[in-house]
Every structure is written in C-alpha cells, then in structure tokens.
Design an enzyme around this catalytic site. Structure first.
Site, mmCIF file in Angstrom:
data_model
loop_
_atom_site.group_PDB
_atom_site.id
_atom_site.type_symbol
_atom_site.label_atom_id
_atom_site.label_comp_id
_atom_site.label_asym_id
_atom_site.label_seq_id
_atom_site.Cartn_x
_atom_site.Cartn_y
_atom_site.Cartn_z
ATOM 1 N N ARG A 100 44.548 -10.093 38.713
ATOM 2 C CA ARG A 100 45.403 -10.418 39.871
ATOM 3 C C ARG A 100 45.717 -11.905 39.774
ATOM 4 O O ARG A 100 44.805 -12.732 39.872
ATOM 5 C CB ARG A 100 44.688 -10.073 41.181
ATOM 6 N N HIS A 127 53.502 -5.210 41.911
ATOM 7 C CA HIS A 127 52.217 -4.584 42.271
ATOM 8 C C HIS A 127 52.298 -3.087 41.934
ATOM 9 O O HIS A 127 52.267 -2.235 42.817
ATOM 10 C CB HIS A 127 51.957 -4.809 43.765
ATOM 11 N N GLN A 130 49.765 -0.253 43.222
ATOM 12 C CA GLN A 130 49.961 0.132 44.619
ATOM 13 C C GLN A 130 50.997 1.250 44.732
ATOM 14 O O GLN A 130 50.784 2.251 45.426
ATOM 15 C CB GLN A 130 50.424 -1.093 45.422
ATOM 16 N N ASP A 220 55.200 -4.403 54.706
ATOM 17 C CA ASP A 220 54.143 -5.247 54.123
ATOM 18 C C ASP A 220 54.171 -6.569 54.893
ATOM 19 O O ASP A 220 55.101 -6.816 55.683
ATOM 20 C CB ASP A 220 54.440 -5.449 52.619
ATOM 21 N N CYS A 260 50.909 -1.141 52.399
ATOM 22 C CA CYS A 260 49.937 -1.312 51.307
ATOM 23 C C CYS A 260 48.607 -1.851 51.809
ATOM 24 O O CYS A 260 47.577 -1.669 51.166
ATOM 25 C CB CYS A 260 50.513 -2.225 50.234
ATOM 26 N N ARG A 288 44.460 4.690 45.724
ATOM 27 C CA ARG A 288 44.336 3.586 44.746
ATOM 28 C C ARG A 288 43.227 3.925 43.751
ATOM 29 O O ARG A 288 43.351 3.718 42.553
ATOM 30 C CB ARG A 288 44.005 2.267 45.464
HETATM 31 N N1 CP Z 1 46.908 -3.250 48.847
HETATM 32 C C1 CP Z 1 46.132 -4.105 48.172
HETATM 33 O O1 CP Z 1 46.395 -4.435 46.991
HETATM 34 O O2 CP Z 1 45.058 -4.546 48.862
HETATM 35 P P1 CP Z 1 44.088 -5.734 48.428
HETATM 36 O O3 CP Z 1 44.886 -7.002 48.470
HETATM 37 O O4 CP Z 1 42.972 -5.714 49.440
HETATM 38 O O5 CP Z 1 43.585 -5.459 47.039
HETATM 39 N N1 NVA Z 2 52.746 -8.726 49.330
HETATM 40 C C1 NVA Z 2 51.324 -8.847 49.564
HETATM 41 C C2 NVA Z 2 50.629 -7.618 49.084
HETATM 42 C C3 NVA Z 2 49.136 -7.611 49.298
HETATM 43 C C4 NVA Z 2 48.481 -6.379 48.772
HETATM 44 C C5 NVA Z 2 50.800 -10.097 48.895
HETATM 45 O O1 NVA Z 2 51.153 -10.351 47.739
HETATM 46 O O2 NVA Z 2 50.032 -10.826 49.523
#
Ligand code: CP
Ligand code: NVA
Length: 305
Positions: A100, A127, A130, A220, A260, A288
């Site tokens: 990440r 992502h 997701q 989101d 998400c 997930r």
């Molecule tokens: N939806 C998602 O990716 O959640 P986290 O940021 O908690 O991993």
């Molecule tokens: N768009 C959000 C998604 C989190 C799972 C972010 O990047 O923070």
C-alpha cells in the site's frame, strides 16, 4: 513471466472471472470448515505506507488460512534505501509482496525490480482488490447476473473510482460518477478507458439526475489518505453529494448502498443509509478476504483443479 496485480489491466477478462470463481469456491470451503492450505510454505511481505484495517487484516488472515506466513512492514518506501533495492532484497526471501503506497509509481517500480508477484493493496491511483470484492458482492446479491447494472459512484473521482472505471473493461456494467466540478478523476486514465467502453462510463455533476435509475449507490471518503489537509475545503464542496435517505430515494426502489470503508458517518454518508438493510458494506469487507485469497493463489501459480 511473473504476474503482478497492480490494476485490472494486468489480467484478461477470462483470468479475472476465473479469480472470482475461485473466490466464491474459497468462501464455500471456508464456510464449510474444509481445509485449503494450498500455499503451505509460502511467505508474503506486506509493505504498508498508510493505515489500514480491512486490507492488512484480510491479507494476513487469508495467507494464514492458506497455510503460509506473513511479515508486515510499516515503512515509507525510498526513505532508508531505494525502492529497487527493497524489491531486490525481498525477492531473495519471500514469494509475494503486498504493498500500500502513496505513489502508484513506487508500486510499478517494486514490480519491475522484483521477480516475484506484487499486489496493489491501494495506491494514490488505484484500489483493484477492493473492486474485485465489490464485484463478488454484487454477484452474490444480483445472482451473478450483473450485466447492465447501473453503479453510480457519488463523490470524489479517486483511487476507488478509477478501479471501478477500469473494471468496465471486464464487466458489462454501467458506471456513472456524480461529483463536484474539478473532482472528476484522472483525465488521462479515464479517457483511455472511455475509448474502450464508450457510454458505459459517464461523468456528471448533477446529483439529482445523476443518481436516477441507479441499481447501486457507491461512495467513499471525500478526502483520501494523503489529502487530509484538504478535508475542511472538501467538506464544503462535497456537502451536496452526501448519500442520505433523500438521495437514496432518487435511485431505483431497493437500490443497494456500497462503501469501501472506512466511512465518515455524517459526511459522505449518513448512519441511516450505512446501517440500512440496503447497505452491503460488511459483505464487501468480508469478501476482501475471499477474493484476495483467490488472487494470492492465482499469482503463486497454484491450480486447485
Ligand atoms: N477498504 C479498505 O481498503 O480498507 P482499509 O483502508 O482499512 O484497508
Ligand atoms: N479513497 C480512500 C480509500 C480507503 C480504502 C483512500 O485512499 O483513503
């Protein structure tokens, strides 16, 4: 050749559907308590530059169910040594990297320099894990017939929305982004997708018309990780785009709500909506786990059939 999963474009439609079928199978095996330790002896390294609940936990639990091991590293890439050097070390010890990152380019750099698979656990651009879980959830709730479903993404044209847009290449659904002007996403990425999918991808700023006929309303956070300083400014700009009961009433009767997570209750969505029977958010979170297990099994070359 080593396969990575950085985006929906890394796989053919047939491969994506195979992964989803495997995810449904893995879910059934787990629910029945049947063993599926197909990755015994394998190790994954997880690099997380940003916080996570769902992604971090589900990759770890998934690898545990599959019989393998996980090492979690909370680190900033490029701080102590170069990204290629991180990749070239990790490939000597582990079988898989899950990362990440703030920058999508760092993910690409990891993938280019490691001769082991790299999975995108969220970047500033995409992502995909997701949306794989989201599609699996839609297949469960719409009896696998997701053809022509209208998914309306209300809010910021962000990483999650970009992966929804890329998913149109593999799934015959319709996607509409309803957002304030100036928040329509990455023009380059979206115009390339639009060339392939035409009017199945629409961007509009009119929230009233935009959510009409929606089978699914998705939202989101308004400020993603890394954009915290814009939170206050965005709260004002995005206020008319809050998903509340009134907005849901403009969609198809019985339309589903998806997010998400994490959610900012009272901002992009109200508690009435996220806690309503129309909400699929915890099914998405559960899936997930299953879909990522299928992705890991596929990338590590295990064929259960
Ligand atoms: N939806 C998602 O990716 O959640 P986290 O940021 O908690 O991993
Ligand atoms: N768009 C959000 C998604 C989190 C799972 C972010 O990047 O923070």
């Amino acid at each position: 050749m080593v396969k990575d999963f950085l985006s929906f474009l890394d796989f053919s439609t047939e491969e994506i559907h195979k992964i989803l079928n495997l995810a449904h199978e893995l879910k059934t095996l787990q629910k029945k308590g049947l063993p599926h330790r197909w990755l015994r002896g394998k190790t994954q390294a997880m690099i997380f530059e940003k916080p996570s609940l769902r992604t971090k936990l589900t990759f770890q639990i998934g690898m545990f169910h599959l019989g393998g091991e996980t090492i979690v590293m909370d680190m900033r890439l490029g701080e102590r040594e170069s990204v290629p050097d991180v990749a070239k070390n990790l490939e000597r010890w582990v079988d898989l990297i899950v990362a990440r990152t703030f920058s999508h380019n760092d993910l690409i750099c990891l993938a280019q320099n490691a001769h082991i698979p790299v999975i995108n656990a969220l970047s500033d651009l995409l992502h995909p894990c997701q949306i794989m879980a989201d599609i699996m959830t839609l297949q469960e709730h719409f009896k696998e017939n997701i053809k022509d479903l209208l998914v309306v993404f209300v809010g910021d044209g962000n990483n999650v929305f970009h992966s929804w847009a890329e998913s149109l290449i593999h799934f015959p659904i319709q996607l509409r982004l309803v957002c304030p002007e100036g928040y329509s996403g990455d023009t380059h990425l979206l115009s390339k997708i639009k060339e392939k999918v035409g009017n199945r991808l629409i961007i509009t700023h009119d929230v009233h018309d935009g959510v009409k006929n929606a089978d699914v309303i998705y939202t989101d956070v308004w400020a993603s990780m890394g954009q915290e300083r814009e939170q206050e400014k965005r709260s004002k700009i995005f206020a008319p785009y809050q998903v509340n009961e009134k907005l849901m009433s403009l969609a198809k009767p019985g339309a589903k709500f998806m997010h998400c997570l994490p959610a900012h209750r009272g901002m992009e969505v109200t508690s009435e909506v996220i806690d309503s029977p129309q909400s699929l958010v915890y099914d998405q979170a559960e899936n997930r786990l299953h879909v990522q297990k299928a992705i890991m099994v596929t990338l590590l070359g295990y064929n259960p059939h």
